[in-house]
Design a protein around this motif. Structure first.
Motif, PDB file in Angstrom:
ATOM      1  N   ARG A 174       0.875  -1.373   0.001  1.00  0.00           N
ATOM      2  CA  ARG A 174      -0.099  -0.054   0.087  1.00  0.00           C
ATOM      3  C   ARG A 174       0.913   1.371   0.115  1.00  0.00           C
ATOM      4  O   ARG A 174       2.065   1.244   0.348  1.00  0.00           O
ATOM      5  CB  ARG A 174      -0.812   0.119   1.252  1.00  0.00           C
ATOM      6  CG  ARG A 174      -1.863  -1.131   1.280  1.00  0.00           C
ATOM      7  CD  ARG A 174      -2.988  -0.746   0.435  1.00  0.00           C
ATOM      8  NE  ARG A 174      -4.391  -1.287   0.649  1.00  0.00           N
ATOM      9  CZ  ARG A 174      -4.451  -2.703   0.145  1.00  0.00           C
ATOM     10  NH1 ARG A 174      -3.479  -3.587  -0.156  1.00  0.00           N
ATOM     11  NH2 ARG A 174      -5.489  -3.550   0.581  1.00  0.00           N
TER      12      ARG A 174
ATOM     13  N   ASP B   8      -1.134  -3.432  -4.364  1.00  0.00           N
ATOM     14  CA  ASP B   8      -2.100  -2.691  -4.731  1.00  0.00           C
ATOM     15  C   ASP B   8      -1.783  -1.081  -4.654  1.00  0.00           C
ATOM     16  O   ASP B   8      -2.840  -0.166  -4.905  1.00  0.00           O
ATOM     17  CB  ASP B   8      -3.587  -2.821  -3.930  1.00  0.00           C
ATOM     18  CG  ASP B   8      -4.155  -4.140  -3.944  1.00  0.00           C
ATOM     19  OD1 ASP B   8      -3.875  -4.752  -5.153  1.00  0.00           O
ATOM     20  OD2 ASP B   8      -4.370  -4.649  -2.978  1.00  0.00           O
TER      21      ASP B   8
ATOM     22  N   GLY C  57      -2.700   1.572  -7.424  1.00  0.00           N
ATOM     23  CA  GLY C  57      -4.152   1.554  -7.732  1.00  0.00           C
ATOM     24  C   GLY C  57      -4.689   2.130  -6.768  1.00  0.00           C
ATOM     25  O   GLY C  57      -5.747   3.010  -7.075  1.00  0.00           O
ATOM     26  N   VAL C  58      -4.403   1.876  -5.250  1.00  0.00           N
ATOM     27  CA  VAL C  58      -4.839   2.534  -4.047  1.00  0.00           C
ATOM     28  C   VAL C  58      -4.610   4.184  -4.289  1.00  0.00           C
ATOM     29  O   VAL C  58      -5.314   4.968  -3.943  1.00  0.00           O
ATOM     30  CB  VAL C  58      -4.587   2.083  -3.168  1.00  0.00           C
ATOM     31  CG1 VAL C  58      -4.695   2.872  -1.732  1.00  0.00           C
ATOM     32  CG2 VAL C  58      -4.984   0.391  -2.738  1.00  0.00           C
TER      33      VAL C  58
ATOM     34  N   LYS D 164      -3.799   5.993  -7.058  1.00  0.00           N
ATOM     35  CA  LYS D 164      -4.605   6.624  -7.971  1.00  0.00           C
ATOM     36  C   LYS D 164      -6.155   6.775  -7.517  1.00  0.00           C
ATOM     37  O   LYS D 164      -6.565   7.783  -7.832  1.00  0.00           O
ATOM     38  CB  LYS D 164      -4.655   5.536  -9.374  1.00  0.00           C
ATOM     39  CG  LYS D 164      -5.412   6.016 -10.411  1.00  0.00           C
ATOM     40  CD  LYS D 164      -5.468   4.759 -11.400  1.00  0.00           C
ATOM     41  CE  LYS D 164      -6.588   5.446 -12.616  1.00  0.00           C
ATOM     42  NZ  LYS D 164      -6.941   4.601 -13.363  1.00  0.00           N
ATOM     43  N   ALA D 165      -6.643   5.786  -7.023  1.00  0.00           N
ATOM     44  CA  ALA D 165      -8.044   5.901  -6.525  1.00  0.00           C
ATOM     45  C   ALA D 165      -8.296   7.291  -5.716  1.00  0.00           C
ATOM     46  O   ALA D 165      -9.157   8.240  -5.685  1.00  0.00           O
ATOM     47  CB  ALA D 165      -8.612   4.743  -5.813  1.00  0.00           C
TER      48      ALA D 165
ATOM     49  N   THR E  29      -0.016   5.469 -14.357  1.00  0.00           N
ATOM     50  CA  THR E  29       0.840   4.977 -13.264  1.00  0.00           C
ATOM     51  C   THR E  29       1.833   4.437 -13.595  1.00  0.00           C
ATOM     52  O   THR E  29       2.336   3.982 -14.588  1.00  0.00           O
ATOM     53  CB  THR E  29      -0.111   3.892 -12.420  1.00  0.00           C
ATOM     54  OG1 THR E  29      -0.207   2.819 -13.332  1.00  0.00           O
ATOM     55  CG2 THR E  29      -1.424   4.520 -12.146  1.00  0.00           C
TER      56      THR E  29
ATOM     57  N   HIS F 187       5.587   2.025 -11.738  1.00  0.00           N
ATOM     58  CA  HIS F 187       6.348   1.449 -10.696  1.00  0.00           C
ATOM     59  C   HIS F 187       7.765   0.927 -11.071  1.00  0.00           C
ATOM     60  O   HIS F 187       8.049   0.569 -12.231  1.00  0.00           O
ATOM     61  CB  HIS F 187       5.639   0.153 -10.155  1.00  0.00           C
ATOM     62  CG  HIS F 187       6.410  -0.750  -9.337  1.00  0.00           C
ATOM     63  ND1 HIS F 187       7.010  -1.756  -9.690  1.00  0.00           N
ATOM     64  CD2 HIS F 187       6.572  -0.628  -7.949  1.00  0.00           C
ATOM     65  CE1 HIS F 187       7.798  -2.225  -8.619  1.00  0.00           C
ATOM     66  NE2 HIS F 187       7.373  -1.741  -7.488  1.00  0.00           N
TER      67      HIS F 187
END
Length: 160
Positions: free
Chosen positions: A82, A114, A117-118, A120-121, A133, A135
């Protein structure tokens, strides 16, 4: 068009990626400091559970005005798959971010889980339009890899 990279770095890998990408893309850069100032052991014992719960840290600077930018990139290390508590606080601290294009990025010693994605949300919940995004593993960062791809993502999204 102007871009800004806002990031938190615990061990220096996210900093290295952010600084290299800023140099290549011409983006301004803001490093955020977590007032908790975790030791390596406390990152795992205290920080990782806080990251899993989605908690926000107390950070410096406490407010980050991005009104003068067309694109905002937010970067974080991965803790327990996270975003860090400091990264959660970065998103909350952004002022005048609504409607801005954005990029979420992370660095990690292993799988990112995640994290992006977390992140981004959370950015989208603030009204930002996340257009990409990214990584990079810590090994890639240490080899000098990843900054060019992140810089291209930032430059293409911001129109630079």
């Amino acid at each position: 068009m102007r871009a800004c990279i806002v990031y938190y770095s615990a061990t220096g890998n996210t900093r290295a990626l952010a600084e290299a990408a800023a140099g290549l893309s011409g983006a301004d850069i803001v490093e955020v400091r977590d007032e908790e100032d975790y030791s390596k052991v406390m990152m795992y014992l205290k920080g990782a559970p806080r990251a899993r719960r989605g908690e926000a840290a107390r950070i410096e600077p406490a407010a980050i005005d991005v009104g003068g930018y067309d694109l905002v990139a937010v970067g974080t290390p991965v803790w327990a798959f996270r975003p860090t508590p400091a990264a959660n606080a970065i998103v909350a601290a952004l002022q005048n971010c609504e409607g801005k294009q954005a990029v979420a990025f992370a660095t990690s010693g292993g799988a990112p889980g995640d994290t992006v994605g977390v992140l981004k949300a959370r950015m989208e919940e603030r009204g930002m339009k996340v257009v990409g995004t990214f990584h990079a593993s810590d090994k890639e960062v240490k080899r000098g890899e990843g900054a060019d791809a992140l810089a291209r993502l930032i430059s293409s999204a911001s129109g630079a």
